[in-house]
Design an enzyme around this catalytic site. Sequence first.
Site, PDB file in Angstrom:
ATOM      1  CG  HIS A  87      -2.054   0.927   1.151  1.00 48.02           C
ATOM      2  ND1 HIS A  87      -1.955   2.271   1.410  1.00 48.02           N
ATOM      3  CD2 HIS A  87      -3.325   0.695   0.762  1.00 48.02           C
ATOM      4  CE1 HIS A  87      -3.148   2.821   1.215  1.00 48.02           C
ATOM      5  NE2 HIS A  87      -3.990   1.909   0.818  1.00 48.02           N
TER       6      HIS A  87
ATOM      7  CG  ASP B 103      -8.478  -4.236  -2.579  1.00 47.53           C
ATOM      8  OD1 ASP B 103      -7.682  -3.301  -2.744  1.00 47.53           O
ATOM      9  OD2 ASP B 103      -9.715  -4.103  -2.648  1.00 47.53           O
TER      10      ASP B 103
HETATM   11  C1  SDX Z   1      -6.341   0.102  -2.760  1.00 48.64           C
HETATM   12  O1  SDX Z   1      -4.455   4.597  -2.011  1.00 48.64           O
HETATM   13  C2  SDX Z   1      -5.381   4.001  -1.346  1.00 48.64           C
HETATM   14  O2  SDX Z   1      -5.732   4.400  -0.267  1.00 48.64           O
HETATM   15  C3  SDX Z   1      -5.980   2.790  -2.068  1.00 48.64           C
HETATM   16  C4  SDX Z   1      -7.001   1.985  -1.257  1.00 48.64           C
HETATM   17  C5  SDX Z   1      -8.271   2.804  -0.973  1.00 48.64           C
HETATM   18  O3  SDX Z   1      -8.969   2.451  -0.023  1.00 48.64           O
HETATM   19  O4  SDX Z   1      -8.576   3.716  -1.799  1.00 48.64           O
HETATM   20  O5  SDX Z   1      -6.409   1.570  -0.025  1.00 48.64           O
HETATM   21  C6  SDX Z   1      -7.449   0.741  -2.025  1.00 48.64           C
HETATM   22  O6  SDX Z   1      -6.125   0.434  -3.895  1.00 48.64           O
HETATM   23  C7  SDX Z   1      -5.450  -0.878  -2.045  1.00 48.64           C
HETATM   24  C8  SDX Z   1      -4.256  -1.343  -2.925  1.00 48.64           C
HETATM   25  C9  SDX Z   1      -4.774  -2.453  -3.840  1.00 48.64           C
HETATM   26  N1  SDX Z   1      -3.736  -2.843  -4.819  1.00 48.64           N
HETATM   27  C10 SDX Z   1      -3.098  -4.011  -4.758  1.00 48.64           C
HETATM   28  O7  SDX Z   1      -3.228  -4.827  -3.845  1.00 48.64           O
HETATM   29  C11 SDX Z   1      -2.189  -4.296  -5.948  1.00 48.64           C
HETATM   30  C12 SDX Z   1      -0.851  -4.857  -5.448  1.00 48.64           C
HETATM   31  N2  SDX Z   1      -0.145  -3.774  -4.744  1.00 48.64           N
HETATM   32  C13 SDX Z   1       0.837  -3.019  -5.512  1.00 48.64           C
HETATM   33  O8  SDX Z   1       0.467  -2.786  -6.842  1.00 48.64           O
HETATM   34  C14 SDX Z   1       1.345  -1.794  -4.740  1.00 48.64           C
HETATM   35  O9  SDX Z   1       1.650  -2.221  -3.481  1.00 48.64           O
HETATM   36  C15 SDX Z   1       0.482  -0.553  -4.633  1.00 48.64           C
HETATM   37  C16 SDX Z   1       0.038  -0.077  -5.970  1.00 48.64           C
HETATM   38  C17 SDX Z   1      -0.720  -0.817  -3.787  1.00 48.64           C
HETATM   39  C18 SDX Z   1       1.334   0.525  -3.965  1.00 48.64           C
HETATM   40  O10 SDX Z   1       2.344   0.819  -4.842  1.00 48.64           O
HETATM   41  P1  SDX Z   1       3.479   1.916  -4.470  1.00 48.64           P
HETATM   42  O11 SDX Z   1       3.191   2.608  -3.193  1.00 48.64           O
HETATM   43  O12 SDX Z   1       3.717   2.764  -5.674  1.00 48.64           O
HETATM   44  O13 SDX Z   1       4.682   1.028  -4.134  1.00 48.64           O
HETATM   45  P2  SDX Z   1       5.787   0.610  -5.178  1.00 48.64           P
HETATM   46  O14 SDX Z   1       5.116   0.094  -6.413  1.00 48.64           O
HETATM   47  O15 SDX Z   1       6.753   1.736  -5.281  1.00 48.64           O
HETATM   48  O16 SDX Z   1       6.469  -0.653  -4.455  1.00 48.64           O
HETATM   49  C19 SDX Z   1       7.553  -0.464  -3.569  1.00 48.64           C
HETATM   50  C20 SDX Z   1       8.337  -1.762  -3.711  1.00 48.64           C
HETATM   51  C21 SDX Z   1       8.679  -2.104  -5.163  1.00 48.64           C
HETATM   52  O17 SDX Z   1       9.837  -2.941  -5.115  1.00 48.64           O
HETATM   53  P3  SDX Z   1      11.304  -2.237  -5.399  1.00 48.64           P
HETATM   54  O18 SDX Z   1      11.165  -1.488  -6.715  1.00 48.64           O
HETATM   55  O19 SDX Z   1      11.547  -1.336  -4.215  1.00 48.64           O
HETATM   56  O20 SDX Z   1      12.252  -3.405  -5.479  1.00 48.64           O
HETATM   57  O21 SDX Z   1       7.509  -2.854  -3.248  1.00 48.64           O
HETATM   58  C22 SDX Z   1       7.263  -3.732  -4.335  1.00 48.64           C
HETATM   59  C23 SDX Z   1       7.558  -2.981  -5.608  1.00 48.64           C
HETATM   60  O22 SDX Z   1       7.935  -3.880  -6.639  1.00 48.64           O
HETATM   61  N3  SDX Z   1       5.857  -4.129  -4.237  1.00 48.64           N
HETATM   62  C24 SDX Z   1       5.407  -5.357  -4.395  1.00 48.64           C
HETATM   63  C25 SDX Z   1       4.025  -5.271  -4.170  1.00 48.64           C
HETATM   64  N4  SDX Z   1       3.681  -4.020  -3.897  1.00 48.64           N
HETATM   65  C26 SDX Z   1       4.820  -3.300  -3.948  1.00 48.64           C
HETATM   66  N5  SDX Z   1       6.038  -6.521  -4.702  1.00 48.64           N
HETATM   67  C27 SDX Z   1       5.254  -7.615  -4.786  1.00 48.64           C
HETATM   68  N6  SDX Z   1       3.909  -7.637  -4.569  1.00 48.64           N
HETATM   69  C28 SDX Z   1       3.267  -6.475  -4.266  1.00 48.64           C
HETATM   70  N7  SDX Z   1       1.964  -6.487  -4.072  1.00 48.64           N
END
Ligand code: SDX
Length: 431
Positions: free
Chosen positions: A308, A365
């Site tokens: 998140h 989720d």
């Molecule tokens: C919702 O914003 C809100 O408040 C949203 C929400 C709401 O109520 O409105 O809470 C609802 O959207 C919840 C989130 C639902 N999405 C998912 O579950 C999809 C999977 N999650 C990821 O796509 C991600 O965690 C996000 C999109 C939720 C957050 O992305 P960020 O903050 O941009 O984080 P990032 O992509 O910069 O990740 C940081 C690191 C990265 O690795 P490095 O580049 O540092 O090596 O963490 C890794 C990412 O690759 N990473 C994950 C991951 N989420 C982040 N690796 C594996 N699995 C994951 N789920």
Amino acid sequence: MGKDTVTITDNSTGKTVEFPIKRGAHGPAVMDISTLYKELKMFTYDPGFLSTASCESKITFIDGEKGVLLYRGYPIEQLAEKSDFLEVCYLLWHGELPTRKEIADYRHQINHHTMVHEGLRDFYQGFRRDAHPMSVMVGVVGALSAFYHDLLDVHNECSREISAQRLVAKMPTIAAWAYRYSRGEPFAYPRNNLSYTENFLHMMYSYPAEEYEVNPVAAKAMDLIFLLHADHEQNASTSTVRLAGSSQANPFACVSAGVGTLWGPAHGGANEAVINMLKAIGDVKNIARFVEKAKDPDDPFRLMGFGHRVYKNYDPRAKIIRKQCFEVLESMKVDDPLFEIAMKLEEIALKDEYFIQRKLYPNVDFYSGIIQRAIGIPTSMFTVIFTIGRTIGWISQWNEMITEKVQRIGRPRQLYVGAPNRDYLPIDQRK
Ligand code: SDX
């Protein structure tokens, strides 16, 4: 230099400028850099808005480090236990919990806005039966402004309040009809003797051929899901609604833009993607392989429902839903193998250095789909359910934005890295 300022020096020119710090009730302070361009002829650069506050708000507060979520100052855990979705809708819109009379009036108001114009009913006929229900939601919600254009003056408080009540009240009808249309089944009309959530389940599952009794366990679980999804400060879809509203577009058009944004699998579409992921894992023995895929920087696969932007701790909503899963599965006598896979996946991921180091925890989720499956909601409808819950958040944030003293259209700038200024090239000189 005052203690409530920050100083920025442009070392290329030696110019130093002080900017005021603004402090809120909770959470990080902000530096007000609205005069930065005027002073230093530079923009800030923050793709994804990791360090950017887009507005002041009194509605929702999240402490990502501590896993805290407050709606108008009330902890989500207390609201989940003691309140219900419509009372939370009142709270988010008005800012205070209602008196007995206020909530009775509000429930009456919402109940008497659940019907939609019959012309909107015909609108569904234009969709393919196999259209994703979110595509129907984007279209039908956007079309509301074609039917309810009598009160679209965004500067009129009464118009804003009635449009907000129409959106909250009609979302379950529009959503249930999207489901029924996809199955070629007759639409069920709302009933004023049912509560908000009972009405939704009635419109989803009642049939003309027989009496339908709403299962109270399902109604309570559904109401909790709506409540937990109601608002979440400046997430992607809410920011979309605010940006659309800053152009003074009507509230139905703004919420329709929010529906489109929520659909993405990185945002509200994640609940559907979680179930598809758990189905793909299929058995606890395959979990390790999927966890490795999620950690592989060259593999676009991510653990859906994990991570998140703000929560670097367990999402408090996920904790509440996880607990509710046990109760709902038990009382509905449902044994869902996906729940066991989800819990095992969580256990493995939370012990893995990759997830620990990146503070990746289950978000709202991760478990919400398990409950929805237990009460018979099809996976394709999960983000539609999220839409019903989030509508009050979107429209309350829109209302806060549109009533700000200083009204400005949202218009970010950029760092231009394209072709430099150049003359037109005649076609016979092009390679
Ligand atoms: C919702 O914003 C809100 O408040 C949203 C929400 C709401 O109520 O409105 O809470 C609802 O959207 C919840 C989130 C639902 N999405 C998912 O579950 C999809 C999977 N999650 C990821 O796509 C991600 O965690 C996000 C999109 C939720 C957050 O992305 P960020 O903050 O941009 O984080 P990032 O992509 O910069 O990740 C940081 C690191 C990265 O690795 P490095 O580049 O540092 O090596 O963490 C890794 C990412 O690759 N990473 C994950 C991951 N989420 C982040 N690796 C594996 N699995 C994951 N789920």
